[in-house]
Design a protein around this motif. Structure first.
Motif, PDB file in Angstrom:
ATOM      1  N   LEU A  66     -32.931  21.699 -13.211  1.00 52.73           N
ATOM      2  CA  LEU A  66     -32.472  21.055 -11.835  1.00 52.73           C
ATOM      3  C   LEU A  66     -33.302  20.871 -10.517  1.00 52.73           C
ATOM      4  N   ALA A  67     -34.711  21.566 -10.512  1.00 56.29           N
ATOM      5  CA  ALA A  67     -35.832  21.968  -9.607  1.00 56.29           C
ATOM      6  C   ALA A  67     -36.733  20.843  -9.330  1.00 56.29           C
ATOM      7  N   GLY A  68     -36.825  20.460 -10.780  1.00 55.15           N
ATOM      8  CA  GLY A  68     -37.875  18.866 -10.889  1.00 55.15           C
ATOM      9  C   GLY A  68     -36.793  17.701 -10.527  1.00 55.15           C
ATOM     10  N   GLN A  69     -35.517  17.736 -10.423  1.00 51.93           N
ATOM     11  CA  GLN A  69     -34.875  16.609 -10.581  1.00 51.93           C
ATOM     12  C   GLN A  69     -34.180  16.899  -9.173  1.00 51.93           C
ATOM     13  N   THR A  70     -34.711  17.341  -7.988  1.00 54.71           N
ATOM     14  CA  THR A  70     -33.784  17.596  -6.607  1.00 54.71           C
ATOM     15  C   THR A  70     -35.420  17.442  -5.537  1.00 54.71           C
ATOM     16  N   GLU A  71     -34.996  18.020  -4.499  1.00 55.91           N
ATOM     17  CA  GLU A  71     -36.508  18.279  -3.450  1.00 55.91           C
ATOM     18  C   GLU A  71     -36.306  18.909  -2.246  1.00 55.91           C
ATOM     19  N   ARG A  72     -35.229  19.164  -1.662  1.00 56.33           N
ATOM     20  CA  ARG A  72     -34.977  19.513  -0.672  1.00 56.33           C
ATOM     21  C   ARG A  72     -33.543  20.616  -1.040  1.00 56.33           C
ATOM     22  N   LEU A  73     -32.624  20.506  -1.647  1.00 55.54           N
ATOM     23  CA  LEU A  73     -32.061  21.676  -1.797  1.00 55.54           C
ATOM     24  C   LEU A  73     -32.137  23.281  -2.654  1.00 55.54           C
ATOM     25  N   ARG A  74     -31.804  23.687  -1.518  1.00 53.60           N
ATOM     26  CA  ARG A  74     -31.952  24.940  -1.863  1.00 53.60           C
ATOM     27  C   ARG A  74     -31.216  25.889  -3.413  1.00 53.60           C
ATOM     28  N   LEU A  75     -32.208  26.370  -3.977  1.00 54.27           N
ATOM     29  CA  LEU A  75     -31.233  26.603  -5.177  1.00 54.27           C
ATOM     30  C   LEU A  75     -31.192  27.727  -5.540  1.00 54.27           C
ATOM     31  N   GLY A  76     -30.276  28.276  -7.023  1.00 58.44           N
ATOM     32  CA  GLY A  76     -30.597  29.944  -7.208  1.00 58.44           C
ATOM     33  C   GLY A  76     -29.329  29.483  -8.098  1.00 58.44           C
ATOM     34  N   VAL A  77     -29.411  30.971  -8.955  1.00 63.59           N
ATOM     35  CA  VAL A  77     -28.492  31.495  -9.755  1.00 63.59           C
ATOM     36  C   VAL A  77     -27.705  32.532  -9.206  1.00 63.59           C
ATOM     37  N   LEU A  78     -25.664  32.293  -9.751  1.00 59.07           N
ATOM     38  CA  LEU A  78     -24.756  32.859  -8.763  1.00 59.07           C
ATOM     39  C   LEU A  78     -24.300  33.999  -9.829  1.00 59.07           C
TER      40      LEU A  78
END
Length: 295
Positions: A66-78
């Motif tokens: 999903l990191a490779g499918q997005t450009e702006r969102l901060r992302l993580g595992v919760l």
């Protein structure tokens, strides 16, 4: 208590009982909406709701995709279960994802499910993973946070001799893009976990609950910070709020309570199946309509 900063909003899509294509759709929609600032997955290996034999995707593998499918969102595992992966391996995984994401990783971690949670416990037995008592998991998490930070920041190999972790010649290359390291979010609500949060976290996440308990947990964290000489305001308060598609006003009320209690990082949990234009619905019905702090 100091004034609560303007809240940031994100979404959480539990990767179980759902198709990969639907996860991509929602994350891409969210990536195009500036009001949604972050997006999260969970870390379970088997379903914890619905059909017990239904699909569940491994969190960190999916997060990298999903990191490779997005450009702006901060992302993580919760949040990442510290029980699933050795900390040095996890440091390597997280550094890789931060590179793939261009420096957008928020690193979420916790002690893992309690032994008394049979639905979650079965995934340990099914994958041959050890399941220690909760005291062990909390103490080993504190050591893991120290190891993770060192691997992300130190340029020379090091040895580590702890009560739970022992490493020889530990080294992480590549490092995460973010310096000194990705923000560390720790999830939990027990007193023992809050002591770990006070020492190691940049962000503290509470998985919801009654507002009185939320306020009391936050005050307890303030106390533990004071005991070690840390400014409580240096830890961002985060909360997971389940979304009701049928009764959005209930979700807005929960958001209002959390913000007024000092929680400025709001994660909106979306249940599958996701409605069409789910990210736009969340923005219009919940984020834009959500009240701002009254203090």
């Amino acid at each position: 208590m100091p004034q609560t900063p303007s809240p940031s909003f994100g979404i959480m899509t539990a990767p179980m009982q759902v198709r990969y294509e639907d996860l991509i759709r929602v994350w891409r929609e969210a990536d195009a909406i500036s009001e949604i600032e972050h997006a999260w997955l969970f870390d379970h290996l088997m379903p914890i709701g619905g059909d017990p034999s239904g699909p569940t995707y491994e969190g960190w593998t999916l997060l990298s995709a999903l990191a490779g499918q997005t450009e702006r969102l901060r992302l993580g595992v919760l949040v990442t279960s510290n029980r699933f992966r050795p900390p040095a391996m996890l440091a390597k995984i997280a550094a890789t994802v931060d590179v793939v994401a261009g420096g957008r990783l928020d690193f979420g971690i916790g002690a893992g499910s309690r032994p008394g949670h049979p639905v979650a416990r079965r995934e340990y037995e099914a994958h041959g993973l050890p399941f220690h008592d909760f005291d062990h998991s909390v103490r080993s998490l504190a050591e893991a946070c120290t190891v993770l930070r060192r691997l992300w920041t130190e340029d020379e190999p090091f040895d580590f001799d702890g009560d739970y972790i022992n490493l020889r010649g530990a080294f992480c290359n590549p490092k995460p893009i973010q310096r000194p390291h990705p923000p560390i979010l720790i999830g939990g609500r027990t007193a023992a976990m809050l002591r770990v949060v006070a020492e190691h976290a940049d962000v503290w996440n509470l998985p919801g609950g009654a507002i009185d308990d939320i306020v009391n947990r936050s005050a307890l964290l303030d106390r533990y910070c004071a005991e070690i000489g840390r400014d409580p305001a240096s830890i961002t308060r985060s909360i997971h709020v389940p979304v009701s598609y049928e009764r959005p006003s209930d979700t807005r009320d929960a958001i209002c309570e959390a913000i007024d209690a000092g929680f400025s990082h709001v994660v909106l949990g979306l249940a599958a199946p996701y409605p069409a234009d789910a990210a736009r619905w969340v923005t219009d019905e919940l984020i834009t309509a959500a009240p701002r702090p009254r203090r």
